[in-house]
Design an enzyme around this catalytic site. Structure first.
Site, PDB file in Angstrom:
ATOM      1  N   LYS A 194      -0.645 -13.951   0.908  1.00 31.01           N
ATOM      2  CA  LYS A 194      -1.791 -13.311   1.554  1.00 31.01           C
ATOM      3  C   LYS A 194      -2.960 -14.273   1.749  1.00 31.01           C
ATOM      4  O   LYS A 194      -3.951 -13.940   2.422  1.00 31.01           O
ATOM      5  CB  LYS A 194      -2.221 -12.083   0.758  1.00 31.01           C
ATOM      6  CG  LYS A 194      -1.177 -10.973   0.805  1.00 31.01           C
ATOM      7  CD  LYS A 194      -1.552  -9.787  -0.045  1.00 31.01           C
ATOM      8  CE  LYS A 194      -0.502  -8.691   0.089  1.00 31.01           C
ATOM      9  NZ  LYS A 194       0.834  -9.098  -0.385  1.00 31.01           N
ATOM     10  N   LYS A 244      -7.978 -15.593  -2.414  1.00 26.68           N
ATOM     11  CA  LYS A 244      -6.915 -16.482  -2.875  1.00 26.68           C
ATOM     12  C   LYS A 244      -6.875 -17.766  -2.049  1.00 26.68           C
ATOM     13  O   LYS A 244      -6.563 -18.838  -2.578  1.00 26.68           O
ATOM     14  CB  LYS A 244      -5.568 -15.757  -2.818  1.00 26.68           C
ATOM     15  CG  LYS A 244      -5.466 -14.574  -3.772  1.00 26.68           C
ATOM     16  CD  LYS A 244      -5.701 -14.962  -5.221  1.00 26.68           C
ATOM     17  CE  LYS A 244      -4.551 -15.775  -5.788  1.00 26.68           C
ATOM     18  NZ  LYS A 244      -4.710 -16.037  -7.247  1.00 26.68           N
ATOM     19  N   VAL A 284       6.617 -10.167  -5.651  1.00 22.30           N
ATOM     20  CA  VAL A 284       7.584 -10.156  -6.747  1.00 22.30           C
ATOM     21  C   VAL A 284       7.974  -8.709  -7.015  1.00 22.30           C
ATOM     22  O   VAL A 284       7.122  -7.830  -7.112  1.00 22.30           O
ATOM     23  CB  VAL A 284       7.033 -10.818  -8.024  1.00 22.30           C
ATOM     24  CG1 VAL A 284       7.052 -12.321  -7.902  1.00 22.30           C
ATOM     25  CG2 VAL A 284       5.633 -10.335  -8.365  1.00 22.30           C
ATOM     26  N   LEU A 285       9.272  -8.476  -7.110  1.00 27.26           N
ATOM     27  CA  LEU A 285       9.777  -7.131  -7.342  1.00 27.26           C
ATOM     28  C   LEU A 285       9.424  -6.663  -8.747  1.00 27.26           C
ATOM     29  O   LEU A 285       9.714  -7.331  -9.734  1.00 27.26           O
ATOM     30  CB  LEU A 285      11.299  -7.106  -7.168  1.00 27.26           C
ATOM     31  CG  LEU A 285      11.817  -7.083  -5.730  1.00 27.26           C
ATOM     32  CD1 LEU A 285      13.284  -7.441  -5.707  1.00 27.26           C
ATOM     33  CD2 LEU A 285      11.571  -5.734  -5.096  1.00 27.26           C
ATOM     34  N   GLU A 329      -3.634  -4.781   5.427  1.00 23.56           N
ATOM     35  CA  GLU A 329      -2.184  -4.979   5.448  1.00 23.56           C
ATOM     36  C   GLU A 329      -1.713  -5.314   6.862  1.00 23.56           C
ATOM     37  O   GLU A 329      -2.255  -4.812   7.846  1.00 23.56           O
ATOM     38  CB  GLU A 329      -1.469  -3.717   4.958  1.00 23.56           C
ATOM     39  CG  GLU A 329      -1.647  -3.428   3.488  1.00 23.56           C
ATOM     40  CD  GLU A 329      -0.836  -2.235   3.038  1.00 23.56           C
ATOM     41  OE1 GLU A 329      -0.454  -2.206   1.864  1.00 23.56           O
ATOM     42  OE2 GLU A 329      -0.597  -1.315   3.853  1.00 23.56           O
TER      43      GLU A 329
END
Length: 510
Positions: free
Chosen positions: A278, A290, A318-319, A413
């Site tokens: 992102k 970030k 990350v799952l 998003e």
């Protein structure tokens, strides 16, 4: 009536399964090891320390009947997701309600497996791609005898780094975090793992604090004399940070700067920032925070002394991390649905938490000062496909027994998340799944000047009291500096913002 002990069936009669069996027989508190189940023709029909070996695995549903209290433990570290899915289906047909699995190949490749490491199987074990083999003892050799500090140690990434760092031989492991409960949880878990023989005997020290407090951060880094810092702490929920943009910049940007300044001053040998996709052409305040953190690390690397290496590692979703779609989907399924998906076309890059952390730890050892790294995330996955697979894992038929509802994207998003800028030109390194990025200095702003503008909005001063916590001003400053953010916001303004806000629709000025 006497107590009925559960029977344990270990799937896989290799070294991991045998170690689990030996441990269970030695402790005699988890039930009786009834049998190994394996595919090896050489082992089927034999006994290993008086425990029979049954098989092949795929035939067990027709011959094996179990009770509600019996358990199965999948101890095949080399099995990929598709094979684990096949084994899982067989075990469910056998009648197992409790199915555990050894969580990560990286934790057993050195010939050590422990029952305490096993956990209930979940969709990650089936949906995740086959993890690469990274021998932790080898890749963590650079941490031998070092003092390692993890910020955000109670979070998903920070806590998994801490678990894997037990194999690194660090002298001390500092768990730094703002949330008391999360730090308590990982602190206790690490002690349990150590008591059960997992990893090496590092001293584990919990530290509660706020990285936004510059003097406190300087005090902590100087007094712990941390040799290595893994900076995982960040506010990271995109919609929440769109509602609280000042808090996002204050914590993520100025908190990172506080850590970098203290690490430079105190001679920290290695500083590794955990970053995100992102940050690439960001369209949210979180993404900008970030991106600025990445720039701060690159600029700090120019000020390092001999023996210091500062770098960042960027990767996608990350799952299973907190706030990620997996636990949200699972909760929605448990509540009877519907499962909510933003858009049928939305897709993301995914990696399991253990694999991402193993690669981060490896990068921390081989990475060079001032260099930037990207983890190879493979191919992107559609969120809709993921939702359908999780529904099936939970025993329901998508659209028939469990509905899927499309709710539209939220603020900040986008349908796809790029992992790099074209100019960053990721190139392979000698290490599998680790790519090197070309550093791109900011073209539209000076980092120092931008932070000077943002500081009085985030921190109170009498002379600038009128702009303290002014979210509109902060967003305006960011839009002027970051074209991708401005373009995204401008498009919303021109077309009408149809994106949904937080569920409560409460505007909190923080």
């Amino acid at each position: 009536m006497g107590k009925i002990d559960s029977r344990l069936y270990i799937i896989g009669a290799g070294f991991a399964g045998q170690m689990i069996a030996q441990e269970l027989k030695r402790k005699k508190i988890f039930g009786t090891v009834a049998a190994f189940i394996d595919d090896s023709k050489e082992l089927i029909g034999s006994k290993i320390e008086d425990v029979p070996v049954l098989g092949p695995i795929d035939t067990m549903s027709s011959v094996l009947r179990v009770t509600a209290i019996d358990q199965a433990i999948i101890a095949i570290p080399s099995a990929d997701g598709s094979r684990i899915k096949q084994i899982y289906d067989v075990l469910k047909k056998c009648g197992f309600f409790h199915i555990k699995i050894l969580p990560s190949i990286s934790q057993v490749v050195d010939g050590k497996a422990h029952f305490v490491q096993a956990r209930e199987i979940n969709p990650l074990d089936i949906l995740g791609r086959t993890p690469i083999i990274i021998p932790l003892h080898e890749s963590l050799a650079y941490l031998k005898g070092k003092r390692v500090l993890i910020t955000g140690a109670g979070g998903s990434i920070g806590s998994e780094l801490a678990r894997q760092l037990l194999s690194g031989g660090a002298e001390r492991l500092y768990l730094f975090g703002h949330g008391e409960n999360s730090i308590v949880n990982i602190y206790r878990e690490l002690h349990i793992l150590q008591n059960e023989g997992v990893g090496e005997k590092a001293s584990v020290v919990p530290i509660i604090g706020d990285m936004r407090d510059r003097e406190y951060v300087r005090y902590i880094i100087s007094h712990t004399r941390a040799d290595v810092i893994f900076h995982c702490a960040a506010y990271k929920h995109v919609p929440m940070m769109e509602e609280n943009p000042v808090a996002s910049i204050e914590n993520n940007v100025f908190g990172t700067k506080n850590l970098l300044d203290a690490a430079l001053e105190c001679g920290t040998e290695r500083f590794v920032l955990i970053s995100t996709d992102k940050a690439v052409n960001p369209v949210s305040v979180y993404g900008v925070s970030k991106m600025l953190s990445e720039k701060l690390v690159n600029e700090a690397a120019l000020k390092t002394k001999c023996g210091q290496s500062f770098m960042f590692v960027r990767f996608g979703n990350v799952l299973g991390s907190r706030g990620s779609i997996l636990p949200i989907f699972m909760e929605q399924i448990q509540n009877g649905g519907p499962v909510t998906v933003t858009d049928p076309a939305m897709e993301r890059y995914f990696m399991t938490i253990p694999e991402a952390c193993s690669l981060v730890l490896q990068t921390g050892g081989v990475g060079e000062n001032g260099c930037s790294y990207l983890l190879d995330m493979g191919e992107p996955i559609k969120i809709l496909t993921l939702a359908e697979q999780i529904i099936k894992f939970s025993g329901f038929e998508p659209y028939k027994e469990m509905d899927i509802k499309f709710i539209g994207a939220r603020r900040g998003e986008r349908l796809t998340e790029p992992l790099w800028l074209t100019e960053e030109n990721p190139t392979p390194t000698q290490y599998k799944k680790i790519l090197k990025l070309k550093n791109i200095p900011p073209a539209t702003f000076s980092t120092d000047e931008l932070l000077q503008k943002l500081y009085p909005v985030c921190y109170f001063s009498k002379e600038n009291s009128g702009i303290y916590r002014d979210r509109e001003l902060l967003v305006k400053i960011l839009r002027e500096a970051v074209p991708s953010l401005d373009e995204f916001y401008r498009e919303e303004e021109e077309n009408g913002d149809k994106r949904i806000d937080m569920a409560t629709s409460v505007k909190v000025v923080l």
